[in-house]
Design a protein around this motif. Structure first.
Motif, PDB file in Angstrom:
ATOM      1  N   ARG A  90       1.157   0.317 -31.025  1.00 58.80           N
ATOM      2  CA  ARG A  90       0.860  -1.105 -30.804  1.00 58.80           C
ATOM      3  C   ARG A  90       0.783  -1.849 -32.134  1.00 58.80           C
ATOM      4  O   ARG A  90       1.162  -3.022 -32.218  1.00 58.80           O
ATOM      5  CB  ARG A  90      -0.426  -1.247 -29.996  1.00 58.80           C
ATOM      6  N   ASN A  91       0.295  -1.171 -33.186  1.00 57.86           N
ATOM      7  CA  ASN A  91       0.274  -1.790 -34.512  1.00 57.86           C
ATOM      8  C   ASN A  91       1.675  -2.096 -35.013  1.00 57.86           C
ATOM      9  O   ASN A  91       1.878  -3.002 -35.831  1.00 57.86           O
ATOM     10  CB  ASN A  91      -0.449  -0.882 -35.508  1.00 57.86           C
ATOM     11  N   ARG A  92       2.648  -1.361 -34.527  1.00 63.59           N
ATOM     12  CA  ARG A  92       4.049  -1.581 -34.894  1.00 63.59           C
ATOM     13  C   ARG A  92       4.769  -2.503 -33.919  1.00 63.59           C
ATOM     14  O   ARG A  92       5.985  -2.669 -33.985  1.00 63.59           O
ATOM     15  CB  ARG A  92       4.790  -0.247 -34.983  1.00 63.59           C
TER      16      ARG A  92
ATOM     17  N   VAL B 216      -2.443   3.587 -30.607  1.00 58.77           N
ATOM     18  CA  VAL B 216      -2.891   2.583 -31.573  1.00 58.77           C
ATOM     19  C   VAL B 216      -1.788   2.297 -32.584  1.00 58.77           C
ATOM     20  O   VAL B 216      -1.470   1.131 -32.876  1.00 58.77           O
ATOM     21  CB  VAL B 216      -4.179   3.046 -32.288  1.00 58.77           C
ATOM     22  N   GLU B 217      -1.165   3.352 -33.105  1.00 53.27           N
ATOM     23  CA  GLU B 217      -0.119   3.145 -34.113  1.00 53.27           C
ATOM     24  C   GLU B 217       1.098   2.452 -33.513  1.00 53.27           C
ATOM     25  O   GLU B 217       1.702   1.591 -34.143  1.00 53.27           O
ATOM     26  CB  GLU B 217       0.283   4.476 -34.749  1.00 53.27           C
TER      27      GLU B 217
END
Length: 256
Positions: free
Chosen positions: A242-244, A239-240
């Motif tokens: 892809r958030n970046r 998740v992190e």
């Protein structure tokens, strides 16, 4: 007919070569599809207790019965018609879905290994060792870890929990540290690998399981029976990432 020995007398004792293992790891980072490098690392960082544990299992009635029932796992794992005949929602269906979507086969992994080593000793430990190789992709299915760099590292950490080979933990943590160093992101990469290691320790050794029976089990029931925890840290890391704006499945290529 000569009885098959547990360990052939000509089978050599492997020696530690840690610096060579580092070089092979660098080669693996440069090309994550170069599976042969993994085999080299295992050869350079052998676990001597593995042979004794294999013999101990093979001396049991169950070990001999399992060896008779499942002489060569790739024949079973690549028979997708047989596996698809098992119940919907079973491990078998999840395994077929995974292998077909990834374009993989159990025989393909054997072929990669045989590029590395064509020597066969035809002893009983060879059967046990081969199972440790042949269940790798089944572990992806049971644990929920993908074939991205962190997923592969986590599967190896899980395998270390099952079989504490220095090579398993070396590749797992070196890969995780490489991700942390080269991308500078705060996703729980090391925590994901550590969680996988703990999950592997809690799980009975997969290579000593009746794989035919396991494949027929409902996937979630099999995970519960084997004490395989959900890969929560791994999912958080994805998740992190892809958030970046980072695709986890391209990560190793980017870091290289």
């Amino acid at each position: 007919m000569t009885e098959q020995p547990f360990i052939h007398p000509d089978r050599p004792e492997l020696r530690w070569r840690p610096f060579k293992a580092v070089q092979h790891f660098r080669n693996l980072i440069a090309d994550k599809e170069d599976t042969e490098q993994v085999f080299h690392i295992f050869q350079c960082l052998p676990r001597k207790a593995f042979r004794g544990e294999a013999v101990e299992f093979l001396k049991t009635d169950f070990g001999q019965a399992l060896k008779e029932r499942e002489p060569f796992l790739p024949d079973l794992l690549d028979d997708h018609d047989r596996l698809r005949a098992m119940p919907i929602g079973s491990v078998a269906h999840a395994y077929c879905d995974f292998m077909e979507s990834e374009g993989l086969s159990a025989a393909g992994l054997v072929a990669e290994f045989e590029k590395f080593s064509t020597v066969k000793y035809h002893d009983q430990i060879e059967w046990y060792f081969n199972r440790s190789r042949d269940v790798h992709d089944l572990l992806h299915v049971l644990t929920g870890y993908g074939r991205d760099a962190l997923g592969e590292a986590s599967v190896l950490a899980f395998t270390y929990g099952q079989n504490p080979s220095p090579a398993n933990i070396f590749i797992a943590y070196m890969a995780a540290l490489n991700m942390k160093k080269t991308t500078s992101w705060s996703a729980p990469v090391l925590k994901a690998v550590r969680q996988a290691q703990k999950s592997g320790t809690a799980c009975p050794r997969l290579i000593e399981q009746d794989i035919t029976a396991l494949l027929a089990e409902p996937l979630e029931a099999a995970r519960a029976r084997l004490n395989i925890a959900a890969p929560t840290r791994y999912r958080e890391a994805h998740v992190e990432l892809r958030n970046r704006g980072i695709n986890p499945y391209d990560l190793l290529g980017q870091t290289a």
